[in-house]
Enzyme design. Structure first.
Site, PDB file in Angstrom:
ATOM      1  N   GLU A  76       0.067 -28.106   0.748  1.00 25.63           N
ATOM      2  CA  GLU A  76       1.098 -27.073   0.854  1.00 25.63           C
ATOM      3  C   GLU A  76       2.236 -27.394  -0.102  1.00 25.63           C
ATOM      4  O   GLU A  76       2.645 -28.552  -0.206  1.00 25.63           O
ATOM      5  CB  GLU A  76       1.628 -27.058   2.293  1.00 25.63           C
ATOM      6  CG  GLU A  76       2.729 -26.040   2.535  1.00 25.63           C
ATOM      7  CD  GLU A  76       3.417 -26.259   3.882  1.00 25.63           C
ATOM      8  OE1 GLU A  76       3.008 -25.626   4.866  1.00 25.63           O
ATOM      9  OE2 GLU A  76       4.354 -27.076   3.942  1.00 25.63           O
TER      10      GLU A  76
ATOM     11  N   TYR B 256       6.011 -19.828  -1.428  1.00 23.63           N
ATOM     12  CA  TYR B 256       5.211 -20.675  -0.532  1.00 23.63           C
ATOM     13  C   TYR B 256       3.756 -20.561  -0.942  1.00 23.63           C
ATOM     14  O   TYR B 256       3.237 -19.441  -1.096  1.00 23.63           O
ATOM     15  CB  TYR B 256       5.379 -20.198   0.927  1.00 23.63           C
ATOM     16  CG  TYR B 256       4.491 -20.962   1.880  1.00 23.63           C
ATOM     17  CD1 TYR B 256       4.987 -22.051   2.582  1.00 23.63           C
ATOM     18  CD2 TYR B 256       3.153 -20.613   2.051  1.00 23.63           C
ATOM     19  CE1 TYR B 256       4.166 -22.783   3.430  1.00 23.63           C
ATOM     20  CE2 TYR B 256       2.325 -21.338   2.896  1.00 23.63           C
ATOM     21  CZ  TYR B 256       2.837 -22.418   3.579  1.00 23.63           C
ATOM     22  OH  TYR B 256       2.028 -23.149   4.415  1.00 23.63           O
TER      23      TYR B 256
END
Ligand code: ADP
Ligand code: MG
Length: 377
Positions: A185, A101
């Protein structure tokens, strides 16, 4: 404005972040064709502006073009967290070894950006963050310095990511800066069995204040949560729907914010925020009134104006002209104060519309509007 995954993906690609080959469509038949072009097996992905698509059944592997058509047919029209799927993306499946992530997000309170990264990315990253916060690195990024290779190395090492991800971290920062984003993201950023690093999913939130120079995504297609907000945005109004019954119009965001407080202080609830700004022309007033009056929850309307460069008489003229174009169906309480207030009030008195009343103070006007709303409820 949030971008769709396929738009975020395009930005990543333009900045040199590797993404799987993919195409979008709104037709199951075409999905079959695309799958054939991509080599047969594909991942079919709902294009909606919300996360958690995988868990909601909006990301599915299809073994061949026929299955891709069937899966696309299933996913198109699906509801995911209140968003209807109108488009699917078909992407080449990737042989995932690890899921990471990585993101940058504006940290308003701290006046800088925050890099958030974890070696345990994927669909359960929220759970990881909640149960084992130590598995998620949070590194402040000074916007003036940005993410250099050294900084990227620091982020990667704090998160336990392979050193090679530093290059992706630098490129992702460039996406944020060049595209005027508030959030970028990648989840998951994957390492494949062959050792390649790819961005499999992306989220980008653009800064609406930079909309004038970031025109390529067409904000008019933005799916807002509320039809009144959509109508107001189409008229260029700064409007936010709230859940009360007193419609509010004011000039200046600060004044409107305090108007909401004063209405709440009178025991009523504001139905909206609407700042018509400094100019407050008749057309803007008419547009604002028509949006507010079309809200069935509105029982009374409070127009709160403090005359400055645009004096109260000009605003009063604006209201009078607006009343020619908009049919007033609910009581309107007007408070005019500041520059040329007396002249403004006289103009409204002269016009003597049966549903328009005036109050000289903000508190008095709010009380009156609240009473009218309660009486009509
Ligand atoms: N092209 C792909 N190849 C293989 N797996 C994929 C691919 N795209 C997504 N996935 C898998 O599906 C999961 C969910 O997809 P993702 O695009 O992240 O949607 P969401 O975050 O909305 O659930 C990913 O974490 C990944 O494991
Ligand atoms: Mg994801």
């Amino acid at each position: 404005m949030d971008l769709f995954e396929h738009q975020a993906r395009q930005l990543f690609e333009e900045h040199g972040i590797v993404v799987p080959r993919a195409e979008i469509t709104d037709s199951p038949k075409e999905a079959r064709e695309i799958a054939r072009r991509l080599g047969g097996r594909v991942v079919v992905k709902a294009q909606v502006k919300t996360g958690g698509r995988g868990k909601a059944g909006g990301v599915k592997l299809a073994a061949d073009p026929a299955a891709a058509e069937l899966t696309a047919r299933q996913i198109l029209g699906m509801e995911i967290k209140g968003h209807t799927v109108g488009t699917v993306m078909l992407a080449q499946p990737v042989d995932i070894e690890s899921e990471f992530y990585v993101s940058y997000v504006l940290d308003r309170a701290a006046g800088r950006f925050l890099a958030i990264a974890s070696a345990e990315g994927g669909m359960d990253v929220e759970e990881v963050a909640a149960t084992r916060p130590e598995a998620v690195a949070r590194i402040p990024v000074d916007p003036a310095e940005g993410v250099t290779s050294a900084k990227a190395g620091e982020i990667a090492s704090a998160a336990g990511l392979p050193p090679r991800t530093a290059d992706v971290l630098v490129r992702l920062w460039q996406v944020l800066v060049r595209e005027d984003a508030l959030l970028v993201e990648v989840n998951p950023l994957v390492r494949t069995a062959q050792g390649q690093l790819l961005a499999l999913d992306g989220k980008v939130t653009l800064d609406d204040n930079a909309g004038f120079r970031q025109t390529r995504w067409g904000a008019e297609h933005e799916d807002r949560d509320d039809p009144l907000e959509t109508a107001a945005a189409a008229k260029g109004l700064h409007y936010v729907k709230l859940d009360g019954s007193v419609g509010v119009i004011g000039n200046g965001a600060g004044l409107v914010m305090s108007t909401l407080d004063v209405v709440a202080g009178c025991g009523a609830r504001p139905a909206n925020f609407l700042d018509i700004g400094g100019g407050a022309s008749a057309r803007v007033m008419a547009d604002g009134l028509s949006v507010i009056l079309s809200d069935p929850a509105v029982k009374s309307v409070f127009v709160n104006v403090f005359g400055g460069i645009t004096a109260c008489d000009a605003v009063a003229e604006g209201i009078v002209q607006a009343l020619d174009t908009v049919r007033l169906t609910k009581p309107l309480v007007v408070r005019l104060d500041g520059n040329n207030a007396a002249r403004g009030r006289a103009i409204l008195d002269e016009h003597a519309h049966p549903l328009v009343q005036q109050a000289t103070t903000m508190d008095g006007a709010a009380r009156r509007a609240a009473e009218l709303a309660t009486a009509a409820a």
